[in-house]
Each structure stands twice: as C-alpha cells, then as structure tokens.
Design a protein around this motif. Structure first.
Motif, mmCIF file in Angstrom:
data_model
loop_
_atom_site.group_PDB
_atom_site.id
_atom_site.type_symbol
_atom_site.label_atom_id
_atom_site.label_comp_id
_atom_site.label_asym_id
_atom_site.label_seq_id
_atom_site.Cartn_x
_atom_site.Cartn_y
_atom_site.Cartn_z
ATOM 1 N N LEU A 703 7.689 -12.376 101.895
ATOM 2 C CA LEU A 703 8.209 -13.724 102.083
ATOM 3 C C LEU A 703 8.140 -14.187 103.531
ATOM 4 N N PHE A 704 8.515 -13.313 104.486
ATOM 5 C CA PHE A 704 8.551 -13.723 105.885
ATOM 6 C C PHE A 704 7.165 -13.835 106.515
ATOM 7 N N GLU A 730 4.444 -13.964 112.906
ATOM 8 C CA GLU A 730 3.662 -15.172 112.661
ATOM 9 C C GLU A 730 3.139 -15.176 111.233
ATOM 10 N N ALA A 731 3.057 -16.386 110.668
ATOM 11 C CA ALA A 731 2.628 -16.540 109.276
ATOM 12 C C ALA A 731 1.159 -16.194 109.123
ATOM 13 N N ASN A 732 0.867 -15.464 108.041
ATOM 14 C CA ASN A 732 -0.544 -15.177 107.735
ATOM 15 C C ASN A 732 -0.839 -15.344 106.249
ATOM 16 N N LEU A 733 0.092 -15.970 105.538
ATOM 17 C CA LEU A 733 -0.120 -16.277 104.128
ATOM 18 C C LEU A 733 -0.018 -17.790 103.917
ATOM 19 N N ASP A 734 -0.813 -18.322 103.013
ATOM 20 C CA ASP A 734 -0.844 -19.763 102.757
ATOM 21 C C ASP A 734 0.080 -20.137 101.605
ATOM 22 N N ILE A 735 0.667 -21.301 101.708
ATOM 23 C CA ILE A 735 1.553 -21.810 100.652
ATOM 24 C C ILE A 735 0.709 -22.240 99.458
ATOM 25 N N PRO A 736 1.030 -21.762 98.252
ATOM 26 C CA PRO A 736 0.242 -22.171 97.076
ATOM 27 C C PRO A 736 0.446 -23.653 96.747
#
Length: 955
Positions: A703-704, A730-736
C-alpha cells in the motif's frame, strides 16, 4: 480521598453575582445560583460566535404518574407548541375551546365503553378543528430559526428532559425572551394531532428490537423502580387515553426554576450573560417540589431469564444492577466494562472472542443513572452456536477478571484512555455543555465530576478483583433475543383525525416583536485555506498541516487517492488485516501495543479514497506510525484465521439481511441505482471461500508504494517533518483505473420488500440534473423552507395537520462530485392504514410549491444567519479542501452561497423547483408487512415489483 486536586472557590463578579469556580479547571466554568434556585453554568469557547445552550430539567419518565406513563415525553413535544403569546393569534377564544377539549379527554379516559369512547373522540376531533383556526403551527420553531439557531431539539429519558439550541451569540437576549416565555406556561394546542405523532413514534419503537430487549432487561432489573416499570414512550393504553389536566399538573410541579438549569457554553461575556439570564428567568417563582418516596429495590438473588422474539439475528444480553452513577461500585463496574471491552479493542472480550472470531460479536458496557444503573454484556453467537453457549463464553471472560487474570498494564492504559476521551469531549462547546448538563441531572457537582479521574486512578488491580468477586454472582438478568415472530406487537386502527388548519401566514404579536427587534449582524468569516494550511513536501509526498490550538491530541492521516472503485476488494483487505499479526506481534498483541501508547488507528475506505488515521497524544504519534508500518509491511498471512474471517463475514451478511434498517437501506439503494451498484458489487461467497489470504495481505504490504499525501493535525509541524521522512518511500506503483457504475434514470417504479413490522416505511428517490454549484444557495433555502425542519411545509402538513407520521421529510441532495446527478428523496414512516392519505398528501405537496412569503423570508434569513455564525475549525479546515476539490473549487465556497442567498427571491426558488424538481420522476421503496400493504395506493405511484433480499443485497 481527602486531598482533592479540584476544589470549589466562591467569587463575586462585577455586578455582585456570586459564583463558584473549580481550581485547576482548564475550562474555567462558572456556576451561579439565582435567588429562585435556578442553576446557571457558563463557560467560554471562542471557536465561533455562537453559544451552545441546554436547558436540562430534572424530571423524566421516572416521574410519570402510574396511570399516565409517557407523559414527560409527551410534554416535551408540547413544549414546542407555544404559550398564550406564542403560537396563537387569539388566545382567549382558543382557550375556551381547549378547556372543552381538556374536559372531553377526562371523560374519554374514564369511559369504559369502546363505542362511547369513539363518540367522545369524534367530539374532540370536531372541537379541535374549531380551535385550530386560532393556532399558528410551529411558531416556536419559526422564532428560533429566525435567530439563526441550529440543532433545535429535545429529548426525554429516565430522569431528564433536555431542551437544546445552538444560537448566534448576538441573539442571546432574544433567545432568553423566547425561552422565558416557553418555561413560564404551557398551552396544549394541536393536542390530538401531536398525540397521534407520538403514537407513530411508539410504533417505530415497536419495530426496533433493541428497544424491546431493553424494555425486558430493565423490567427484570428493576421490578419496582420506575427505571424498569415506566418506559419513556409510555404504555399504548396511556398514550391513547391521555389527560391534559395531568400534563398541566406535571408542568406546574416540575418545570420550576429550582428544578432546571441553564447551560451556556460559547462566545459569551460572563457578566453580561448572567445579568440577562437573571433579568428574564430570575422573576419566575421558586416552588417546592413534590415529595417523592425513594423506591428501594431488593437485591437480585438469582438468575432472571426473559425471552424476546423478532425477525433479527439472535443475541443474548446479560445485566447486573449497580449502585447510582458516581458511586464507587458504579465506577468499578465502568472499569471492569473497559477491561472486557475498550476503544482500543484490547479488552478480554475484544481479544479472546472478537479478535479470535469465536462468535460474531461481544461487548461489555456500563450505564450509570441518577438512581441505580447496570453493567451489561451483549453477545451475538454464530448460527452454529446457541444463546446458552454465547452466554457461557462471555461469563468465562468475567471469571478471568474475578481471578485477576488480566494484564497489569491494562488498568493504567484504561485510565489514560479515560483522560484522553475527556480531553476530546471537553474541547468543543457542545461537548463541555453536555458534560455540564449531565452532571446537573445526576445531582453531582462539577467539583465531583472533575475529581472523578483521580478516583479512577486510585483503583488498584486488587480493588478490581475484590469488586468482581463480590459483584458478579448468580444475581443477573438474561434476555434471550430469539429469531421469530413478535406476538406482542400492538396494531391499532387509524383514529380518523380530520386535518387541522395550519395558518401558515399568521404571526403572533410576540413573533412580530422579535422580528422587529434589530441586533448587530454577525459578519460572516470565510476562511483562507492557503493561510490556515501549511504545506511542504517530503520525497514525493505532499504534507499538509493545521495547528491544534486546543490540546495535546494529534492526528496523522495517510490519504490515498483511490478506493473501492479502483479496487473492489480494498475495503475487505483492510478488514482482513485487523485479524492478522506479524512475526513479532500476534494480532492480539498489536491491539495491546496500540492501546498501551494510547494511539487509535482507523481504516476508512470510500469509493475514491482510502484514509488511514492515527490519533493520540502528540508525543506518541511517531510510535503509532512505527507500529502501523511494521504491521502493514510485515503482515503475516494465516489461512486458518482467514477462513474464520470468511465465516464471520458470511454470517454478518446473513445477520444484516434480518435487520429492518439495513434492509430499508438496501431497498432504497436498489430504488435509486438499480440491481448493479457499488452496494451490490461486492466479493462473492465463492470468491471469499476460494481466495488465498496472501491476496489480501499483499495489498496491505504494497500500500505505501502507491501515491498518497499526509495530513498532520497537532502543534509541532517542524518536529513531525523531521521524523516523518524515515517512514516514507517514494511511490513506484500506479493507481488502477476506477470502475464506472451506472446512474440510471428513475422511471416511476415501485419496489417492495416484505418485513414483519407495525409501520410502513416509504421513500421516494428521483434522479435530477448533474450537480451545479450555482444552485447551492437555492438548494439550501429550498430544504429549509420546504422539506426539512420543524417549520418546513412538509413537516407542517404531514405531521402537524394530518398526524400521518413521526418522521417525514423531502430533501434535495446536491452531488459531491462534478459530472454526477443530484437526487431528491422523500421519506415517511406511518401506519399501513394511513398509507393512502400519506401518498396523496406527499403527491399534492410535490405537485406545486406552496407559496408562503413569511415562511420563505424566515428560511432565507435563517440560512444567512447560520452561515454568518459558522466557523470552520480543527481538522475540518483541511478535509473541506478535499471535498471542494471534487467540485472544482479551491476556496471557501460559502462566500458564494451567502451572496446567492442574499439576493434570492421566492420566484428564483419557484423557478428552480419547476425546472429542476417538478419534472423528476420518482422510484418508490416500501418496506412493511405485505398483508397490510394498500395496493390501491401503490398502483397510484407506478409499476409494482416485489423484491427479495437477494435482489436488493446482491447476495
């Protein structure tokens, strides 16, 4: 305890009024006593230029005459009908007729013959029509709303009747004039129509099995005391056979200044306020109260068992009688309740039963009353368990307390939580005022209330064990709530009330004088969000900060810009998490660790957002973040726990489908959105049973790694920024991409679900145009004028004139997001034999907007005053910006709404109604017993379709 931390000190103010304060009282409450015995509690709170007012009367259903139960509650209703000056335009002519009605009610009450009673009632109805031509319905509410008051209401309970208003501070003197008049006399006008509305409230209570269980529980706990022998709503035969003379007598005896108090907390000047209160209330004469012989209950020496049946899920409730609120026994019972169940979900019932999913749910609590009280445990077994098994399981946890088998840390943690909750409770005007009136009702001093925490803190583990062994014996009450048909429901015929005249445009001289008196207007203050919210960036995360100006409690919120629309199973994943631990901590240990540091955690999933929140003392927030992230990053999958979770979810789903309120919610959702919606699009039974727990655990672990922002509410932003960096990656996943749900047209269909109940509940839902912020001012005034509140057109017609319902409204709800439609909802709950007239009345009201210029101006001015005196504070400062963003707005939009309302004419609202509301076609939701359904009334509304529970719940 001899050395008290908080002590009374007597002072004299600049006007020579004597008052008491309590040393070290951070709220600096002043307590005055006028010469006539009136207690006045004053405190300052400068959140907004408003004053929270309560007038608590030390009387309730426990003082009802034995042959007139429900009287105190009914009197509470009649206190809104006015006096010889308020609510009438010819009190002398009206009084002659009301006296006749009063005498007829005495005859009606004494008459044993049913046929003759009906004839007398017809005379009552006839003369009531004549008397109504002099009445002005809801004039009290018109006066109060003209001041810009909000929260106008009242409630009655065992030993209290409390009258409530939140007023702009510039209208204090007008409010005092109105309340002085109201508490000086009572006029029982529009009596038989209001009585029928109270009976509809009684019907609603019959359809609420929580009340039914409570009635049985209290009857068994208190076989001779009014706590158990006189319900607040009263007996049906007493409601149908009232005595106006008895109500007048009760008012004269108990509504005296030495038996009620004035509680005012807000933006006020102490000296000016007490002088004004004395000016208006000081002249009301002191009067001796009726002598009451205390009712002493004999000890319960065995187990008393009762049974209640209704369509909802079975449950069992146990209760032990305690001594009165504030006694040592009551306080110890409160501590034991928290050892078993507490806010941190770290009690014995929480950990041993709820966390391990041994049954659906169990909870302990204690209730302290003015005389006596009780300690109670509620347990909801699984379908495979009996009520006796559930009872045995909770009693085993009580035995652990008796043996002292609870951790040493829990007692100080409970006391810490008590202090935290008191801090939260007293920081708002309403919270402090509520605590003050409750203290007054229970006959305690503010000094005693403040010293209570030290008494709690002095309890030792041995005190708890000794108490538990003495208190918990075979001396309790058990109420078994079984699934079945309630054969005790009372169904009565419509009495055939002739609608009374409303006189909407009439005004009393009292109201005219109030409206003519001018006060200096409060200038609205619109917030500069950029000024009030500090922002910064840590790595790729936006940080927002609002300063807590009130206390040491802080909050941190992780705000993820995606929700169940983006991932259907996000919400259930956060639920699974609650039952899982890590390698370091078991699930139970995690609950304990959070409770030890006094930090609560909350996961809230909506369609477009996941909000994870931590709240506690600012000094412990970092510890809370460490614990939260350890839990989420290192969550340990456990298939066996997951399987138990699935069983619990499926059983809860089955339980929800037995609950009338949840069924009505589902039916209304179907009526609004059809068979496929967010409500019905949930993970199926097969998917749940065939899934691996890792699927849900991995969501939490990752999640984070998604984008999110942080909001911190506290005192020290710099310190927060210094430590939060190490907990952010830091974010490395994209929001679906989000799923799109249909918003179908409402085409005039009628949907019905069968449920065994006394009333019929009907809600009509209509889809409007897409939201337009330009209409918000019109919507605000339309709702105030037409559909909501005691002086609205709908309330007056449905309840005041025709006595069709206790609750009825029409509400225009603007959508919270651009590009989506507004909805109009109507609601009424009524007896089945009143459904036809209810349908006709609502249809007539919705067909053409009634024009009442006086009422429109009142609604408009009330809306302006409410905005002018409102202030946005605390965490609302930040969260309001998130709401406004969805509407494409980046500033305090109330400024525009205020201007819209200032320039608003009735023709504008009428045009809005004709173009935006009148063309709407409505679908209708009805729940009730099918054999009582009036099909003629139904077919009048549209094509009929009966839906079963699977249709409306989607499972």
């Amino acid at each position: 305890m001899t050395d008290k931390r908080y002590k009374e000190t007597i002072h004299t103010d600049t006007n020579n009024y004597e008052y008491i304060t309590i040393t070290r009282d951070e709220n600096k409450v002043r307590i005055y006593t006028l010469k006539n015995g009136l207690k006045v509690f004053l405190a300052q709170n400068f959140d907004a230029p408003k004053i929270q007012t309560f007038i608590p009367v030390r009387t309730g259903s426990n003082n009802d005459p034995a042959d007139n139960t429900g009287l105190a509650h009914y009197l509470e209703h009649m206190m809104f009908k006015g006096t010889s000056k308020i609510g009438t335009h010819n009190c002398e002519k009206e009084k002659a007729l009301l006296d006749q009605i009063s005498e007829l009610y005495e005859q009606h009450k004494a008459e044993p013959d049913a046929g003759k009673k009906k004839e007398i009632y017809k005379k009552i109805d006839q003369i009531s029509q004549e008397a109504s031509q002099y009445a002005i319905a809801n004039e009290y509410d018109k006066i109060i709303s003209s001041l810009g008051a909000t929260g106008t209401n009242a409630h009655t309970w065992f030993d209290e009747t409390v009258y409530k208003n939140n007023i702009p501070n510039n209208e204090l003197e007008k409010w005092l004039k109105v309340e002085k008049e109201r508490f000086s006399e009572i006029v029982l006008r529009l009596f038989h129509t209001e009585l029928e509305s109270v009976y509809e409230e009684f019907n609603r209570a019959q359809d609420n099995d929580t009340r039914l269980v409570s009635y049985e529980l209290m009857d068994a706990l208190f076989p001779t005391h009014p706590n158990g022998q006189q319900t607040t709503l009263g007996k049906a035969e007493h409601l149908k056979n009232p005595s106006m003379k008895a109500i007048h007598k009760y008012f004269d005896e108990y509504y005296v200044p030495n038996n009620y108090a004035m509680v005012l907390v807000g933006d006020l000047n102490f000296e000016e306020t007490i002088s004004l209160i004395d000016q208006y209330f000081g002249a009301i004469p002191y009067r001796e109260l009726p002598k009451k012989t205390p009712v002493i209950e004999q000890p319960i020496t065995g187990i008393i068992e009762r049974t209640v049946k209704s369509p909802t899920t079975p449950r069992v409730q146990l209760a032990w009688r305690t001594e009165s609120y504030g006694t040592r026994e009551a306080m110890l019972a409160d501590v034991v309740a928290n050892i078993l169940s507490n806010r941190g979900e770290a009690g014995l019932l929480d950990l041993h039963i709820n966390q391990t999913q041994k049954m659906l749910w169990a909870q302990a609590f204690s209730v302290g009353l003015k005389q006596y009280g009780y300690f109670s445990i509620v347990a909801v077994p699984k379908e495979t368990q009996t009520l006796d098994e559930a009872k045995k399981m909770v009693l085993e946890e009580v035995e652990l307390v008796k043996k002292g088998e609870f951790p040493d840390w829990i007692l100080p943690a409970i006391i810490k939580d008590f202090k935290l909750q008191r801090l939260k409770g007293l920081e708002t005007a309403e919270g402090l005022a509520t605590n003050l009136y409750d203290t007054y009702i229970k006959g305690r001093t503010w000094e005693e209330e403040l010293n209570e925490m030290d008494q709690y803190e002095a309890f030792t583990k041995q005190d708890i064990v000794n108490f538990a062994n003495e208190f918990f014996r075979d001396n309790y009450v058990v109420v078994n709530k079984e699934k079945g048909i309630n054969d005790k429901l009372l169904r009565v015929d419509n009495p055939g009330i002739t609608p009374v005249k409303i006189n909407r445009e009439a005004q009393s001289e009292f109201l005219k004088q109030i409206l003519e008196e001018k006060t200096d207007d409060i200038r609205p203050e619109f917030i500069d969000y950029d000024k009030e919210i500090k922002t910064d960036t840590v790595k790729d995360k936006k940080l927002s900060f609002v300063k807590n100006k009130y206390n040491e409690i802080a909050q941190v919120h992780f705000i993820f810009p995606f929700g169940s629309d983006h991932d259907r199973d996000l919400g259930i994943s956060t639920q699974v998490l609650q039952y899982l631990g890590t390698e370091k901590y078991s699930p139970e240990d995690l609950k304990k660790e959070f409770f030890k540091i006094g930090v609560s955690n909350d996961f809230k999933t909506t369609a477009d957002q996941l909000l994870i929140s931590l709240s506690g003392l600012e000094e412990n927030i970092e510890k809370g973040i460490v614990l939260l992230q350890h839990w989420m990053y290192h969550v340990k999958p456990d298939q066996e726990i997951y399987s138990q979770f699935v069983d619990t979810v499926l059983e809860n789903r089955a339980a929800v489908k037995k609950d009338k309120n949840r069924i009505m919610t589902a039916l209304t959702n179907y009526t609004k959105l059809g068979s496929f919606s967010r409500f019905t699009d949930i993970i199926s039974k097969d998917e749940l049973e065939n899934s691996k727990v890792e699927v849900f655990a991995d969501r939490m672990k990752q999640l984070f790694r998604y984008p999110y922002q942080l909001f911190f509410y506290g005192k020290d932003f710099e310190r927060f920024k210094n430590y939060i960096d190490q907990y952010i990656e830091e974010a490395n996943l994209d929001i679906p991409e989000p799923k799109k749900y249909p918003e179908p047209e409402t085409n005039g269909n009628v949907y019905f679900t069968d449920y065994d109940m006394v009333q019929m509940e009907m809600s009509k839902v209509g889809k409007g145009h897409d939201v337009d912020t330009y209409n918000f001012g019109k919507i605000n005034v339309f709702n105030e004028y037409f559909g909501r509140g005691l002086s609205s057109i709908v309330f007056q017609e449905i309840r005041e004139s025709k006595s069709l319902a206790y609750s009825a409204y029409v509400s225009y709800a603007a959508n919270s997001e651009l590009g989506h439609p507004d909805y109009v909802t109507t609601y009424i709950g009524t007896q089945p034999d009143k459904l036809q007239i209810a349908v006709d009345t609502m249809a007539g009201l919705m067909n053409e907007l009634p024009e009442v210029p006086i009422q429109f101006e009142n609604a408009k001015n009330a809306a302006l005053k409410q905005i002018a005196s409102a202030r946005i504070t605390r965490t609302n400062i930040f969260f309001n910006t998130l709401k406004l963003k969805k509407l494409g707005i980046a500033y305090d939009f109330r400024k525009d709404i205020y201007r819209q309302i200032q320039d608003l004419k009735f023709e504008d609202v009428k045009l809005f109604y004709q173009t935006k509301i009148k063309p709407i076609r409505f679908n209708t939701a009805i729940i009730g017993k099918k054999e009582n359904l009036n099909m003629d009334a139904v077919h009048q509304m549209g094509a009929f379709k009966e839906l079963d529970l699977k249709d409306i719940f989607g499972h």
